[in-house]
Design a protein around this motif. Structure first.
Motif, PDB file in Angstrom:
ATOM      1  N   ASN A 227       1.026  -1.185   0.030  1.00  0.00           N
ATOM      2  CA  ASN A 227       0.185   0.099  -0.040  1.00  0.00           C
ATOM      3  C   ASN A 227       0.982   1.361   0.157  1.00  0.00           C
ATOM      4  OD1 ASN A 227       1.038  -0.060   2.618  1.00  0.00           O
ATOM      5  ND2 ASN A 227      -0.971  -0.177   3.689  1.00  0.00           N
ATOM      6  N   LEU A 228       2.127   1.214   0.026  1.00  0.00           N
ATOM      7  CA  LEU A 228       3.039   2.476   0.229  1.00  0.00           C
ATOM      8  C   LEU A 228       4.435   2.010  -0.606  1.00  0.00           C
ATOM      9  CD1 LEU A 228       4.038   5.151   1.031  1.00  0.00           C
ATOM     10  CD2 LEU A 228       4.712   4.047   3.119  1.00  0.00           C
ATOM     11  N   LEU A 275      -0.972   0.674  -9.802  1.00  0.00           N
ATOM     12  CA  LEU A 275      -0.533   0.163  -8.634  1.00  0.00           C
ATOM     13  C   LEU A 275      -1.952   0.319  -7.723  1.00  0.00           C
ATOM     14  CD1 LEU A 275       2.889   1.784  -7.891  1.00  0.00           C
ATOM     15  CD2 LEU A 275       2.387  -0.505  -8.132  1.00  0.00           C
ATOM     16  N   PRO A 276      -1.998  -0.698  -6.486  1.00  0.00           N
ATOM     17  CA  PRO A 276      -3.121  -0.572  -5.754  1.00  0.00           C
ATOM     18  C   PRO A 276      -2.820   0.126  -4.501  1.00  0.00           C
ATOM     19  CG  PRO A 276      -2.010  -2.697  -5.529  1.00  0.00           C
ATOM     20  CD  PRO A 276      -1.255  -1.981  -6.874  1.00  0.00           C
ATOM     21  N   GLY A 277      -1.561   0.560  -4.316  1.00  0.00           N
ATOM     22  CA  GLY A 277      -1.268   1.538  -2.988  1.00  0.00           C
ATOM     23  C   GLY A 277      -0.905   2.818  -3.622  1.00  0.00           C
ATOM     24  N   ASN A 288       4.671  10.414 -14.053  1.00  0.00           N
ATOM     25  CA  ASN A 288       3.283  10.681 -14.488  1.00  0.00           C
ATOM     26  C   ASN A 288       2.569   9.595 -15.357  1.00  0.00           C
ATOM     27  OD1 ASN A 288       3.951  13.025 -13.179  1.00  0.00           O
ATOM     28  ND2 ASN A 288       4.070  14.471 -15.258  1.00  0.00           N
ATOM     29  N   ALA A 289       3.223   8.827 -15.830  1.00  0.00           N
ATOM     30  CA  ALA A 289       2.715   7.873 -16.861  1.00  0.00           C
ATOM     31  C   ALA A 289       2.111   6.717 -15.940  1.00  0.00           C
ATOM     32  CB  ALA A 289       3.542   7.224 -17.864  1.00  0.00           C
ATOM     33  N   MET A 290       2.232   6.595 -14.496  1.00  0.00           N
ATOM     34  CA  MET A 290       1.816   5.498 -13.501  1.00  0.00           C
ATOM     35  C   MET A 290       0.647   5.778 -13.131  1.00  0.00           C
ATOM     36  SD  MET A 290       2.206   2.686 -12.067  1.00  0.00           S
ATOM     37  CE  MET A 290       3.934   2.124 -12.654  1.00  0.00           C
ATOM     38  N   GLU A 291      -0.382   4.774 -13.349  1.00  0.00           N
ATOM     39  CA  GLU A 291      -1.702   5.025 -12.866  1.00  0.00           C
ATOM     40  C   GLU A 291      -1.592   4.553 -11.475  1.00  0.00           C
ATOM     41  OE1 GLU A 291      -4.593   3.299 -15.249  1.00  0.00           O
ATOM     42  OE2 GLU A 291      -4.072   4.329 -17.098  1.00  0.00           O
ATOM     43  N   ALA A 292      -1.748   5.622 -10.410  1.00  0.00           N
ATOM     44  CA  ALA A 292      -1.726   5.159  -9.133  1.00  0.00           C
ATOM     45  C   ALA A 292      -1.932   6.386  -8.315  1.00  0.00           C
ATOM     46  CB  ALA A 292      -0.479   4.472  -8.552  1.00  0.00           C
ATOM     47  N   THR A 386      -2.035  14.195  -0.494  1.00  0.00           N
ATOM     48  CA  THR A 386      -2.574  12.710  -0.423  1.00  0.00           C
ATOM     49  C   THR A 386      -2.284  12.309   1.184  1.00  0.00           C
ATOM     50  OG1 THR A 386      -2.273  12.518  -2.667  1.00  0.00           O
ATOM     51  CG2 THR A 386      -2.412  10.545  -1.298  1.00  0.00           C
ATOM     52  N   PHE A 387      -1.229  12.812   1.643  1.00  0.00           N
ATOM     53  CA  PHE A 387      -0.943  12.040   2.994  1.00  0.00           C
ATOM     54  C   PHE A 387      -1.808  12.449   4.142  1.00  0.00           C
ATOM     55  CE2 PHE A 387       0.850  16.240   2.877  1.00  0.00           C
ATOM     56  CZ  PHE A 387       0.778  17.015   4.259  1.00  0.00           C
TER      57      PHE A 387
END
Length: 469
Positions: A227-228, A275-277, A288-292, A386-387
């Motif tokens: 998750n992190l 990513l799920p996390g 930026n290309a990462m969907e998370a 987000t934190f």
């Protein structure tokens, strides 16, 4: 000039000197009065219980002080606990009896033992003494097929003149201590009594890279499910050409990759397309290309805002830069006070932070530096706080920077790589060493367990702490 004129001139000079002396005396009296006032003020403060602290050493000739009890120390000292004889096996203790033949005070030789003694227990490493293992491989013949065969002992490496322990030590020196292969050979020879050439050490690096490669693949699969995840990169070199060392980590895992590219393709190779996390990074555009769900590092942002105070006009600093610095500092402080506030009060504080951010991010400025930073804030507006919504997410990317700092130190001291396979082997070994440290495991112990499992044809175990299921 007559005598009367000389006398008159001398009187004028004397009068001027007397006037100067009177002026100096007045200044001295005024300073003495001020010193008396300060001494009285200091005495009053001391009576109220305040003790001034100083980092200066005590003056020469003063009473010797215990360094561990200096009043100006702000934190207690940390000292190694002395060894206890009850915790040591008797075969580990070498006894030495210390005797004297004369009095150390007066030199008299008329001394006799009193029967009393003190034990001083110290720890040392044994004198280098290599141990040789002889494996007598008995030959057997199959009564059905007629072929002969031999077995292999546990931890016996085929075609090798060294057992795994010596090889793993060499890998630890290169990957964790960050020293070159030549220096690791210099270390291994005098401290273990085993001579080793640089070519042999290079062969150990290739062996270790292949040994740990499946484990690194499994750890990378495990990291994708967390998750992190923190991510960072730094420069590296292969055969004189600039490449990049990547680090993907969290509090339990650290995976290192060395690639020729710094593009988003490396990120997708390591983490996949989504990513799920939560992914914590700096503001490098390749992420930026990462969907998370992402958290951008606020420490990087604050550093840049602080540097802009010296580059932009004072009016921009007052209207935009300083309020932004205060805003992000307040947001970080709010995240730390999460448990102290009620859910309603905490939500209200988040809304207040969002309102302040919206006002500042939409400010219009003609300064180039300010326009650039405001554009960045608007681009990453959904990834800055987000934190505040996830208690387990930090507001900065400091953990990844710590994990990759040792790679930068290795680059400076132990050198880089000459081949792609050498870089891959180094990254694999570094990943396992760092994982063991995060889990509180000994790298040597895990390496021996892994070799035993591979030789027995069992699944490769992951480096887990003893209390981890």
């Amino acid at each position: 000039m007559s005598i009367l004129d000389d006398v008159a001139l001398l009187k004028e000079q004397v009068a001027a000197l007397l006037h100067r002396v009177a002026k100096l005396e007045a200044q001295v009296a005024e300073r003495d009065a001020r010193i008396s006032e300060l001494e009285a003020e200091l005495e009053r403060v001391r009576r109220q219980g305040y003790k001034p602290q100083s980092n200066r050493k005590p003056p020469a000739g003063s009473e010797k002080q215990d360094r561990r009890k200096k009043p100006f120390r702000q934190h207690p000292g940390v000292f190694r606990d002395p060894p206890k004889l009850d915790d040591i096996s008797p075969d580990q203790v070498e006894c030495h009896e210390v005797v004297i033949d004369s009095c150390p005070c007066c030199g008299s030789r008329r001394i006799k033992p009193t029967g009393r003694f003190d034990d001083h227990l110290v720890t040392d490493i044994p004198e280098p003494k290599p141990v040789y293992h002889r494996y007598r491989r008995l030959e057997y013949q199959c009564q059905d097929g007629g072929k002969t065969s031999q077995g292999r002992a546990e931890l016996e490496l085929p075609g090798s003149h060294l057992r795994p322990r010596a090889r793993l030590l060499n890998l630890y020196c290169r990957a964790h201590l960050g020293i070159s292969l030549g220096k690791s050979c210099d270390l291994l020879s005098p401290w273990s009594g085993i001579p080793l050439s640089r070519a042999g050490a290079l062969g150990h690096l290739a062996w270790g890279g292949k040994l740990f490669a499946p484990v690194v693949t499994d750890l990378l699969d495990l990291l994708r499910q967390q998750n992190l995840i923190h991510a960072d990169e730094t420069g590296w070199r292969i055969n004189g050409k600039n490449v990049w060392a990547w680090c993907f980590s969290n509090p339990q895992i650290a995976i290192y990759l060395i690639r020729h590219s710094r593009s988003g393709a490396v990120i997708r190779e390591a983490l996949g397309d989504s990513l799920p996390g939560v992914l914590v990074t700096d503001f490098y555009a390749a992420y930026n290309a990462m969907e998370a769900t992402k958290q951008r590092c606020l420490v990087h942002l604050l550093r840049e805002l602080h540097s802009l105070r010296q580059k932009v006009p004072a009016i921009c600093v007052k209207r935009i830069i300083e309020p932004l610095i205060t805003l992000f500092q307040d947001a970080i402080a709010l995240g730390k006070r999460r448990e102290e506030l009620s859910p309603k009060a905490y939500t209200q504080q988040i809304d207040a932070i969002s309102d302040r951010f919206g006002e500042l991010a939409t400010t219009i400025s003609t300064n180039t530096h300010v326009k650039r930073i405001l554009k960045r804030l608007r681009t990453y507006a959904d990834e800055l706080f987000t934190f505040l919504d996830h208690p387990h997410i930090p507001p900065d990317n400091t953990p990844a920077e710590r994990d990759i700092r040792s790679v930068a130190a290795t680059r400076a001291d132990g050198g880089v790589n000459r081949t792609d396979w050498g870089a891959t082997a180094f990254a694999n070994i570094k990943s396992i060493v760092q994982r063991c440290h995060k889990q509180g495991r000994q790298f040597l112990q895990y390496g021996l367990e892994l070799i035993s499992a591979v030789q027995a044809g069992q699944p490769t175990p992951l480096p887990l702490s003893q209390n981890t299921s």
